[in-house]
Design a protein around this motif. Sequence first.
Motif, PDB file in Angstrom:
ATOM      1  N   MET A  65      48.394  18.652 -32.886  1.00 56.21           N
ATOM      2  CA  MET A  65      48.291  20.072 -32.555  1.00 56.21           C
ATOM      3  C   MET A  65      46.825  20.489 -32.635  1.00 56.21           C
ATOM      4  O   MET A  65      45.991  19.770 -33.185  1.00 56.21           O
ATOM      5  CB  MET A  65      49.094  20.923 -33.559  1.00 56.21           C
ATOM      6  CG  MET A  65      50.585  20.708 -33.534  1.00 56.21           C
ATOM      7  SD  MET A  65      51.436  21.643 -34.837  1.00 56.21           S
ATOM      8  CE  MET A  65      51.032  23.326 -34.396  1.00 56.21           C
ATOM      9  N   SER A  66      46.538  21.678 -32.150  1.00 56.80           N
ATOM     10  CA  SER A  66      45.187  22.213 -32.280  1.00 56.80           C
ATOM     11  C   SER A  66      45.015  22.817 -33.678  1.00 56.80           C
ATOM     12  O   SER A  66      45.994  23.219 -34.324  1.00 56.80           O
ATOM     13  CB  SER A  66      44.934  23.295 -31.230  1.00 56.80           C
ATOM     14  OG  SER A  66      45.710  24.446 -31.510  1.00 56.80           O
ATOM     15  N   SER A  67      43.777  22.878 -34.127  1.00 57.02           N
ATOM     16  CA  SER A  67      43.492  23.484 -35.426  1.00 57.02           C
ATOM     17  C   SER A  67      43.915  24.948 -35.493  1.00 57.02           C
ATOM     18  O   SER A  67      44.491  25.369 -36.498  1.00 57.02           O
ATOM     19  CB  SER A  67      42.002  23.354 -35.766  1.00 57.02           C
ATOM     20  OG  SER A  67      41.672  22.008 -35.946  1.00 57.02           O
ATOM     21  N   PRO A  68      43.645  25.759 -34.446  1.00 57.29           N
ATOM     22  CA  PRO A  68      44.108  27.151 -34.500  1.00 57.29           C
ATOM     23  C   PRO A  68      45.633  27.270 -34.621  1.00 57.29           C
ATOM     24  O   PRO A  68      46.138  28.137 -35.327  1.00 57.29           O
ATOM     25  CB  PRO A  68      43.609  27.751 -33.183  1.00 57.29           C
ATOM     26  CG  PRO A  68      42.440  26.916 -32.808  1.00 57.29           C
ATOM     27  CD  PRO A  68      42.781  25.527 -33.269  1.00 57.29           C
ATOM     28  N   ALA A  69      46.358  26.372 -33.947  1.00 56.95           N
ATOM     29  CA  ALA A  69      47.822  26.420 -34.042  1.00 56.95           C
ATOM     30  C   ALA A  69      48.276  26.096 -35.461  1.00 56.95           C
ATOM     31  O   ALA A  69      49.184  26.745 -35.995  1.00 56.95           O
ATOM     32  CB  ALA A  69      48.450  25.451 -33.043  1.00 56.95           C
ATOM     33  N   VAL A  70      47.641  25.114 -36.082  1.00 57.99           N
ATOM     34  CA  VAL A  70      47.979  24.768 -37.466  1.00 57.99           C
ATOM     35  C   VAL A  70      47.640  25.940 -38.390  1.00 57.99           C
ATOM     36  O   VAL A  70      48.439  26.315 -39.258  1.00 57.99           O
ATOM     37  CB  VAL A  70      47.254  23.474 -37.904  1.00 57.99           C
ATOM     38  CG1 VAL A  70      47.368  23.265 -39.410  1.00 57.99           C
ATOM     39  CG2 VAL A  70      47.814  22.284 -37.153  1.00 57.99           C
TER      40      VAL A  70
END
Length: 119
Positions: A65-70
Amino acid sequence: MNLPHNHNEDEKACQFLQAKIGDIESFQTVSNVFKQLGDPTRLRIFWILCHCEECVLNIAALLDMSSPAVSHHLRPLKNSGLITSRRIGKEVYYKAADTEQTQLLHDMMEKVMQITCFR
């Protein structure tokens, strides 16, 4: 309170249920905890953090996943007290909170996974 049907139930058990069922605030609190873990991504993040302390970049890599999503999923877990964080320089590390509630939830997850997923 008298129930419409008497099924010859244990009177003490009925009194206990009647006393507890009226505590709506407690049921709301439990519901809120389950809401946090009702999302599969948050559940996976919580599971990871029960096993180790990790930064957002590593969690993102583990989950593809992307860091912003996490980060989006970490926020409600932290706000609910299920996880904690610590900062070292620019890096923030997350782990499951060291509480009885968190340990019980992790144990429940492991048991449910064992019963339902690993037959």
